[in-house]
Design an enzyme around this catalytic site. Structure first.
Site, mmCIF file in Angstrom:
data_model
loop_
_atom_site.group_PDB
_atom_site.id
_atom_site.type_symbol
_atom_site.label_atom_id
_atom_site.label_comp_id
_atom_site.label_asym_id
_atom_site.label_seq_id
_atom_site.Cartn_x
_atom_site.Cartn_y
_atom_site.Cartn_z
ATOM 1 N N TRP A 114 -3.595 2.597 0.071
ATOM 2 C CA TRP A 114 -2.440 1.710 -0.083
ATOM 3 C C TRP A 114 -1.916 1.225 1.268
ATOM 4 O O TRP A 114 -1.370 0.127 1.353
ATOM 5 C CB TRP A 114 -1.376 2.338 -0.974
ATOM 6 N N ASN B 101 -8.147 8.203 -1.760
ATOM 7 C CA ASN B 101 -7.007 8.207 -0.851
ATOM 8 C C ASN B 101 -7.404 7.612 0.512
ATOM 9 O O ASN B 101 -6.675 6.828 1.105
ATOM 10 C CB ASN B 101 -6.552 9.660 -0.707
ATOM 11 N N ASP C 150 4.316 11.494 0.704
ATOM 12 C CA ASP C 150 4.133 12.906 0.998
ATOM 13 C C ASP C 150 4.870 13.259 2.291
ATOM 14 O O ASP C 150 4.358 12.970 3.352
ATOM 15 C CB ASP C 150 2.647 13.267 1.073
ATOM 16 N N GLU D 180 4.953 4.647 12.878
ATOM 17 C CA GLU D 180 4.681 4.816 11.454
ATOM 18 C C GLU D 180 5.927 4.674 10.587
ATOM 19 O O GLU D 180 5.880 4.119 9.487
ATOM 20 C CB GLU D 180 4.060 6.202 11.274
#
Length: 555
Positions: A178, A215, A329, A512
């Site tokens: 993603w 993933n 997460d 990030e």
């Protein structure tokens, strides 16, 4: 699939609807009273991976565990990404021989002698003397973040891809599912059409080879996927005038079947893998991972988390893995107790973002089938989308609060409010009336000085307050614009761009995640690893937002 392999709602709960206790927030719940019973035994997913898809923990067994448990590397992911210098079986045999017989055996030296260590993270900051603008800096990063299929050691955890691809940056030296969509937004904005199409083709290839998009392209990611955004990638390619969206139709359908595996044999009140069949017979989805062991890339962390739980370790491992599949997460979205990661229950939540993405997938399949002249196919998929839309509204719309929320299918109650509700705007799930109410709650609860918060809870997890993430800014801004909520969309965009630009001017890099509550230090924190530089989705989203809103912020 045997009945004992399916998870079930508690008895006599099929009459319940999500219209009670609507304002209960996670910190108000009884964390220990309503959920003391153990999870049903997780279903066994038969079959071991092929030799070329073995994870490092599969290959190296006690060697892998010893390296992780002895803390040879600060980051658990380091050894998971090491490449053997020769046959892994011979390395394991040698380890067993030396570890038993040598009194002066050094595990660190053994690893260094028998493995290639991962590449050192690139310095994504530019020199202060270069005086680049934010847009110029992002443009200069794209070539640095491209990886070529030829650069590949045999028997490593890295899965080779047929075409070049873009990685996020920092410790993440592989493609991520993603993440890539938000990086691809920037590639499209930069006119890098070749690499944009390569990315889409790589994901189609992964679906063809493995039956789903993992993933990431590591063997240890094969047991799970991430938020299903391949339909958005195909749509992005179309908007970039890349012809042939019908070519991706079979792959979109295959991805859908991966997420719906086992649905046909479920009874009401049961779940299998990604699918939950609700008491009224509606089908909705959850995040899931086929393994119930510690993650290779976070081995020590997962063992420590499970050890602090009063549940069977396999249940905790499964929920940690499912949390990683969510992309969030970790977040208090998945926690019974926001202060304890060990209280994670990801598989018990039906997430609003996941089901909104799957609605988009169903709609995209219908649209492409329609343009390809397959009218009956288009109609069938339109009906699937309509059925999901009805189920989302019945089970996930909080009428009292005026937002979409995750639904806890074990407790039969809503989860917490978060920025995940914006995905319902982004994918067109909401009605115009719902959008107005959602916009009001976003402004009142999630709008921060530096952008949009992920949640209202400060848990220490990285997907919670005070952090903000580029993909959530993008989907919220675009979703609000879709429903004529331009004023709020613009406000979020300006605040976010100012945050990114301020940190860029101070540190000459993008990161990030960002702290949008602290205007003196915008660097995000929390979670399992240090803040990462780069960064793919921040670059992509910022580049697109600069194109639309950059004139509204000071240089």
């Amino acid at each position: 699939m045997s009945r004992h392999a399916k998870e079930q709602f508690t008895e006599n709960d099929s009459h319940l609807r999500p219209d009670h206790d609507l304002h209960t927030e996670p910190h108000e719940l009884d964390f220990h009273g309503a959920d003391d019973g153990h999870e049903p035994e997780p279903e066994h997913i038969a079959g071991m991976p092929s030799a070329d898809a073995l994870t490092p923990s599969d290959r190296y067994l006690e060697l892998f565990e010893d390296v992780q448990n002895q803390h040879i590397f600060e980051d658990s992911k380091t050894f998971a990404d090491c490449a053997p210098k020769y046959d892994p079986v011979d390395i394991l045999i040698l380890y067993r021989k030396l570890a038993r017989r040598s009194q002066n055996f050094s595990l660190r030296r053994f690893v260094e002698e028998n493995f290639h260590l991962p590449e050192e993270p690139h310095n994504y900051a530019h020199a202060e003397t270069e005086q680049r603008t934010l847009s110029e800096h992002i443009e200069a990063l794209w070539p640095i973040m491209i990886r070529n299929p030829q650069s590949h050691h045999p028997n490593t955890s890295l899965l080779p891809l047929p075409k070049p691809y873009v990685v996020p940056g920092g410790r993440f030296t592989e493609v991520y599912y993603w993440d890539s969509y938000f990086s691809m937004l920037g590639l499209a904005e930069s006119g890098k059409i070749d690499i944009l199409k390569n990315m889409a083709d790589n994901f189609a290839w992964l679906i063809e080879k493995y039956g789903h998009i993992p993933n990431g392209n590591r063997t240890y990611y094969l047991s799970r996927s991430q938020p299903p955004v391949f339909a958005l990638m195909v749509e992005l390619c179309e908007s970039a005038n890349i012809p042939g969206s019908e070519h991706y139709l079979p792959y979109l359908i295959s991805e859908y079947h991966y997420w719906m595996d086992g649905a046909i044999s479920l009874n009401n009140n049961q779940a299998f893998r990604h699918v939950v069949k609700m008491p009224d017979g509606a089908l909705l989805n959850r995040y899931w991972d086929d393994r119930d062991t510690p993650r290779d890339e976070s081995w020590r962390e997962d063992i420590a988390t499970a050890a602090s739980s009063n549940r069977p370790s396999k249940e905790v491992f499964r929920d940690l893995r499912a949390g990683a599949a969510s992309g969030w997460d970790y977040s208090s979205r998945w926690l019974r107790d926001p202060t304890r990661l060990a209280s994670i229950r990801t598989t018990q939540y039906i997430p609003i973002d996941l089901n909104a993405f799957l609605y988009k997938l169903e709609c995209t399949i219908s649209t492409i089938a329609q343009t390809s002249g397959e009218e009956l196919t288009a109609l069938a998929w339109q009906k699937k989308a309509e059925a999901r839309l009805q189920a989302i509204n019945r089970w996930m719309w909080d009428e009292n609060a005026g937002v979409f929320r995750d639904y806890d299918w074990r407790r039969q109650q809503f989860g917490m409010f978060s920025a995940a509700t914006s995905v319902a705007l982004f994918t067109g799930v909401a009605t115009s009336q719902q959008a107005q109410r959602i916009a009001r709650q976003i402004r009142e609860q999630l709008l921060a000085p530096g952008g949009l918060l992920s949640t209202t809870v400060e848990s220490g997890e990285q997907w919670d307050k005070p952090n903000a993430w580029a993909p959530l800014q993008w989907m919220t801004i675009q979703g609000l614009n879709k429903y004529q909520q331009q004023e709020l969309a613009t406000e979020i965009a300006i605040r976010w761009l100012k945050t990114v630009n301020k940190l860029f001017k101070e540190n000459h890099k993008l990161v990030e995640k960002y702290n949008v509550m602290d205007e003196t230090n915008g660097q995000g924190g929390g979670g399992e690893y240090p803040l990462q530089d780069g960064f793919g989705w921040t670059n992509g989203v910022t580049q697109c937002l600069m194109s639309e809103y950059g004139h509204l912020i000071e240089d």
